[in-house]
Design a protein around this motif. Structure first.
Motif, PDB file in Angstrom:
ATOM      1  N   VAL A 295      74.590  65.123  25.315  1.00  0.00           N
ATOM      2  CA  VAL A 295      73.667  64.081  25.785  1.00  0.00           C
ATOM      3  C   VAL A 295      72.680  64.704  26.759  1.00  0.00           C
ATOM      4  O   VAL A 295      73.082  65.430  27.669  1.00  0.00           O
ATOM      5  CB  VAL A 295      74.455  62.940  26.483  1.00  0.00           C
ATOM      6  CG1 VAL A 295      73.522  61.960  27.161  1.00  0.00           C
ATOM      7  CG2 VAL A 295      75.356  62.233  25.477  1.00  0.00           C
ATOM      8  N   THR A 296      71.385  64.448  26.559  1.00  0.00           N
ATOM      9  CA  THR A 296      70.370  64.933  27.494  1.00  0.00           C
ATOM     10  C   THR A 296      69.681  63.732  28.121  1.00  0.00           C
ATOM     11  O   THR A 296      69.949  62.584  27.730  1.00  0.00           O
ATOM     12  CB  THR A 296      69.299  65.771  26.774  1.00  0.00           C
ATOM     13  OG1 THR A 296      68.574  64.898  25.885  1.00  0.00           O
ATOM     14  CG2 THR A 296      69.923  66.904  25.974  1.00  0.00           C
ATOM     15  N   SER A 297      68.785  63.959  29.059  1.00  0.00           N
ATOM     16  CA  SER A 297      68.122  62.827  29.717  1.00  0.00           C
ATOM     17  C   SER A 297      67.227  62.073  28.726  1.00  0.00           C
ATOM     18  O   SER A 297      66.855  60.931  28.958  1.00  0.00           O
ATOM     19  CB  SER A 297      67.331  63.278  30.940  1.00  0.00           C
ATOM     20  OG  SER A 297      66.331  64.188  30.545  1.00  0.00           O
ATOM     21  N   GLY A 298      66.925  62.733  27.589  1.00  0.00           N
ATOM     22  CA  GLY A 298      66.127  62.049  26.578  1.00  0.00           C
ATOM     23  C   GLY A 298      66.947  61.120  25.686  1.00  0.00           C
ATOM     24  O   GLY A 298      66.401  60.208  25.063  1.00  0.00           O
ATOM     25  N   THR A 299      68.267  61.342  25.616  1.00  0.00           N
ATOM     26  CA  THR A 299      69.080  60.572  24.664  1.00  0.00           C
ATOM     27  C   THR A 299      69.032  59.077  24.953  1.00  0.00           C
ATOM     28  O   THR A 299      68.834  58.259  24.058  1.00  0.00           O
ATOM     29  CB  THR A 299      70.549  61.070  24.688  1.00  0.00           C
ATOM     30  OG1 THR A 299      70.577  62.494  24.620  1.00  0.00           O
ATOM     31  CG2 THR A 299      71.328  60.484  23.513  1.00  0.00           C
ATOM     32  N   PHE A 300      69.233  58.728  26.216  1.00  0.00           N
ATOM     33  CA  PHE A 300      69.257  57.312  26.585  1.00  0.00           C
ATOM     34  C   PHE A 300      68.180  56.976  27.620  1.00  0.00           C
ATOM     35  O   PHE A 300      68.209  55.917  28.237  1.00  0.00           O
ATOM     36  CB  PHE A 300      70.633  56.935  27.149  1.00  0.00           C
ATOM     37  CG  PHE A 300      71.756  57.139  26.169  1.00  0.00           C
ATOM     38  CD1 PHE A 300      71.838  56.362  25.022  1.00  0.00           C
ATOM     39  CD2 PHE A 300      72.710  58.117  26.384  1.00  0.00           C
ATOM     40  CE1 PHE A 300      72.871  56.542  24.106  1.00  0.00           C
ATOM     41  CE2 PHE A 300      73.754  58.312  25.472  1.00  0.00           C
ATOM     42  CZ  PHE A 300      73.824  57.524  24.335  1.00  0.00           C
ATOM     43  N   GLY A 301      67.244  57.901  27.831  1.00  0.00           N
ATOM     44  CA  GLY A 301      66.218  57.684  28.848  1.00  0.00           C
ATOM     45  C   GLY A 301      65.148  56.696  28.389  1.00  0.00           C
ATOM     46  O   GLY A 301      65.169  56.203  27.262  1.00  0.00           O
ATOM     47  N   PHE A 302      64.221  56.412  29.292  1.00  0.00           N
ATOM     48  CA  PHE A 302      63.119  55.503  28.969  1.00  0.00           C
ATOM     49  C   PHE A 302      62.028  56.255  28.232  1.00  0.00           C
ATOM     50  O   PHE A 302      61.761  57.417  28.533  1.00  0.00           O
ATOM     51  CB  PHE A 302      62.538  54.902  30.255  1.00  0.00           C
ATOM     52  CG  PHE A 302      63.517  54.055  31.007  1.00  0.00           C
ATOM     53  CD1 PHE A 302      63.822  52.765  30.563  1.00  0.00           C
ATOM     54  CD2 PHE A 302      64.145  54.535  32.148  1.00  0.00           C
ATOM     55  CE1 PHE A 302      64.737  51.979  31.255  1.00  0.00           C
ATOM     56  CE2 PHE A 302      65.056  53.744  32.841  1.00  0.00           C
ATOM     57  CZ  PHE A 302      65.353  52.462  32.391  1.00  0.00           C
ATOM     58  N   THR A 303      61.384  55.583  27.285  1.00  0.00           N
ATOM     59  CA  THR A 303      60.225  56.183  26.642  1.00  0.00           C
ATOM     60  C   THR A 303      58.989  55.810  27.464  1.00  0.00           C
ATOM     61  O   THR A 303      59.059  55.005  28.402  1.00  0.00           O
ATOM     62  CB  THR A 303      60.035  55.645  25.212  1.00  0.00           C
ATOM     63  OG1 THR A 303      59.658  54.263  25.306  1.00  0.00           O
ATOM     64  CG2 THR A 303      61.318  55.765  24.406  1.00  0.00           C
ATOM     65  N   ALA A 304      57.853  56.387  27.069  1.00  0.00           N
ATOM     66  CA  ALA A 304      56.609  56.129  27.794  1.00  0.00           C
ATOM     67  C   ALA A 304      56.223  54.657  27.748  1.00  0.00           C
ATOM     68  O   ALA A 304      55.469  54.171  28.598  1.00  0.00           O
ATOM     69  CB  ALA A 304      55.489  56.990  27.204  1.00  0.00           C
ATOM     70  N   THR A 305      56.755  53.934  26.762  1.00  0.00           N
ATOM     71  CA  THR A 305      56.398  52.511  26.653  1.00  0.00           C
ATOM     72  C   THR A 305      57.452  51.599  27.283  1.00  0.00           C
ATOM     73  O   THR A 305      57.381  50.381  27.152  1.00  0.00           O
ATOM     74  CB  THR A 305      56.224  52.097  25.179  1.00  0.00           C
ATOM     75  OG1 THR A 305      57.482  52.297  24.503  1.00  0.00           O
ATOM     76  CG2 THR A 305      55.154  52.902  24.482  1.00  0.00           C
ATOM     77  N   GLY A 306      58.450  52.175  27.928  1.00  0.00           N
ATOM     78  CA  GLY A 306      59.467  51.341  28.571  1.00  0.00           C
ATOM     79  C   GLY A 306      60.601  50.945  27.645  1.00  0.00           C
ATOM     80  O   GLY A 306      61.480  50.173  28.024  1.00  0.00           O
ATOM     81  N   ALA A 307      60.593  51.484  26.422  1.00  0.00           N
ATOM     82  CA  ALA A 307      61.743  51.254  25.539  1.00  0.00           C
ATOM     83  C   ALA A 307      62.867  52.185  25.994  1.00  0.00           C
ATOM     84  O   ALA A 307      62.677  53.014  26.882  1.00  0.00           O
ATOM     85  CB  ALA A 307      61.355  51.541  24.090  1.00  0.00           C
ATOM     86  N   GLY A 308      64.026  52.027  25.376  1.00  0.00           N
ATOM     87  CA  GLY A 308      65.154  52.870  25.740  1.00  0.00           C
ATOM     88  C   GLY A 308      65.853  52.377  26.986  1.00  0.00           C
ATOM     89  O   GLY A 308      65.720  51.221  27.385  1.00  0.00           O
ATOM     90  N   GLY A 309      66.593  53.272  27.634  1.00  0.00           N
ATOM     91  CA  GLY A 309      67.386  52.870  28.783  1.00  0.00           C
ATOM     92  C   GLY A 309      68.711  52.253  28.343  1.00  0.00           C
ATOM     93  O   GLY A 309      68.936  52.006  27.161  1.00  0.00           O
ATOM     94  N   VAL A 310      69.582  52.045  29.312  1.00  0.00           N
ATOM     95  CA  VAL A 310      70.911  51.479  29.054  1.00  0.00           C
ATOM     96  C   VAL A 310      71.142  50.341  30.042  1.00  0.00           C
ATOM     97  O   VAL A 310      70.971  50.526  31.247  1.00  0.00           O
ATOM     98  CB  VAL A 310      72.020  52.545  29.268  1.00  0.00           C
ATOM     99  CG1 VAL A 310      73.404  51.947  28.985  1.00  0.00           C
ATOM    100  CG2 VAL A 310      71.779  53.769  28.393  1.00  0.00           C
TER     101      VAL A 310
END
Ligand SMILES: *[C@@H]1O[C@H](CO)[C@@H](O)[C@H](O)[C@H]1NC(C)=O
Ligand SMILES: *[C@@H]1O[C@H](CO)[C@@H](O)[C@H](O)[C@H]1NC(C)=O
Ligand SMILES: *[C@@H]1O[C@H](CO)[C@@H](O)[C@H](O)[C@H]1NC(C)=O
Ligand SMILES: *[C@@H]1O[C@H](CO)[C@@H](O)[C@H](O)[C@H]1NC(C)=O
Length: 439
Positions: A295-310
């Protein structure tokens, strides 16, 4: 499907200006208060039905978060939509409203801010188990002026201001709700809370799972916890089959932070959708059996549009991971269950399923699952929470973790038998194994 909120007939004496009410005080306890939660469906419930309802809720949660980047309209739509879609594992909390108080069951929702109830006179209301709240019969009811900051806290796309006051009107996938924002005394457990702003819904359609409204415990200004300024709340969801009441604690009673078994991680914000009501946490690692997933910070991180996250969510039943993260979990799980034969999960609304054969589902060996969060918090998920039989005969068992394209969600099953603390003041989320019946 006409849905026009109707101005209730008020006696002048009942009309106060909510903006001038004194700040909320706790009538019975200066420190905190407690209430109870009841699970709507007996556990173990119909897993397939739960997964389907989760799907609808996930779509709304994701729209709301990701939409924040694009237009305020899509963001606002999602924010209210999430109010009315709950998994089959939803919990009810009993609230009382008005003077004299009228008790009603409301769905507990950490994914939305506005608390609302169906109000008389109702032009279109779903059947509810309790009498309708009638503002004209409550001596403490007041309308909320449009200029009130709490009215302005409603997302703009469905808020309007007119002679009725601060009105909202929203249609969602499987129904609609419309009404106006007002204020009245709410009683929660042993606390009486004057002047709380809430939505008086006079036109509604859809399935509310036997509730008469929603109690919003999100992070936004309108939520019950924000309005009361309690600083923190906690709950402990019981997994036992008899589904006895589970405690929810507010303010100083929500003290899950003591003890060496407590794990804690920062609550983080969506950098794009800053007004999102969600409780975001930072999932930094996953272990499946002997494998630490990359798992990297990109796996569940936020995208530039605010998608993603947990997010941690009360209204979603199972746990949903962003596709890249889910793919790693799936692969590691399959690799470590070589002795089991996989079956198509689609008919059960799950993804990774196995034929349990003659073996009792509880005896099939499966790899352990550990979630890791920023700050060192770790959760070794109990087996029955992530792997269980999903059909009546117990012949098919599935991984109760599923892929999603939007925000990843830790659902309420993963929160069972834990004392879970949302510390708004401290900016942390904490949890510890607990005997919920004795909290
Ligand atoms: C206020 O707006 C709502 C929503 O558009 C509408 O249903 C209601 O009739 C309006 N009230 C008045 C007094 O015009
Ligand atoms: C569970 O729900 C699904 C989907 O709604 C339905 O088709 C099925 O009959 C239900 N099963 C039971 C045992 O009620
Ligand atoms: C939490 O608060 C309750 C009630 O005030 C108290 O009885 C209990 O000892 C506290 N627990 C901890 C661990 O501080
Ligand atoms: C999550 O934690 C990791 C490790 O501490 C950090 O690198 C990352 O920036 C954090 N992500 C967010 C969104 O805060």
């Amino acid at each position: 499907m006409a849905c026009k909120p109707v101005l209730p007939l008020l006696t002048l004496a009942a009309v106060h200006i909510a903006g001038l009410l004194p700040p909320v005080t706790f009538a019975t306890s200066p420190h905190g208060f407690r209430a109870t939660l009841t699970r709507v469906h007996r556990y173990p419930f119909n897993y397939s039905a739960a997964a389907r309802r989760d799907g609808r809720r996930l779509a709304s949660l994701s729209n709301a978060a990701a939409g924040g980047a694009h237009t305020s309209t899509s963001s606002s739509r999602g924010l209210l939509q999430a109010l009315v879609e709950n998994g089959a594992g939803a919990y009810h909390m009993t609230l009382s409203i008005g003077t004299p108080p009228l008790a009603f069951p409301a769905i507990l929702d950490t994914g939305s801010d506005l608390t609302w109830a169906q109000c008389a006179p109702c032009t279109a209301c779903f059947a509810q188990p309790t009498p309708l709240y009638d503002p004209a019969a409550s001596s403490t009811f007041s309308s909320l002026p449009c200029a009130s900051p709490l009215c302005q806290a409603l997302p703009g796309a469905f808020r309007a201001c007119n002679a009725t006051g601060c009105v909202y009107d929203y249609r969602y996938t499987v129904g609609f709700t419309a009404g106006y924002v007002a204020a009245d005394t709410l009683a929660v457990g042993d606390a009486s809370l004057p002047g709380v702003a809430f939505g008086c819904s006079t036109a509604n359609g859809g399935d509310m799972d036997g509730a008469s409204g929603i109690v919003g415990l999100g992070r936004g200004a309108l939520s019950l916890v924000s309005q009361l300024g309690v600083g923190r709340f906690s709950y402990c969801l019981r997994s036992d089959a008899d589904a006895g009441a589970s405690p929810i604690l507010f303010g100083s009673l929500a003290n899950a932070t003591a003890g060496d078994r407590v794990q804690s991680t920062p609550l983080i914000q969506n950098p794009v959708a800053r007004r999102a009501p969600y409780y975001y946490v930072n999932l930094t690692g996953i272990t499946v059996g002997a494998t630490d997933l990359p798992v990297t910070s990109g796996t569940f991180g936020f995208t530039a549009t605010g998608a993603g996250g947990v997010i941690v969510d009360s209204g979603t039943t199972f746990t949903y991971l962003a596709e890249a993260g889910y793919a790693m979990v799936r692969q590691a799980f399959v690799a470590q269950t070589a002795g089991l034969s996989t079956v198509n999960g689609a008919p059960y609304d799950f993804d990774l399923c196995f034929a349990a054969g003659a073996a009792v589902v509880g005896d099939v060996p499966v790899p352990r699952l550990v979630l890791r969060f920023a700050g060192g918090a770790e959760y070794a998920v109990p087996r029955r929470i992530y792997f269980d039989a999903v059909d009546e005969r117990g012949s098919v068992a599935c991984l109760l973790v599923l892929p999603t394209r939007g925000v990843s969600v830790i659902g309420n099953m993963m929160q069972m038998d834990l004392h879970v603390l949302y510390d708004l003041d401290g900016g942390t989320f904490a949890f510890a194994p607990a005997d919920c019946a004795n909290l």
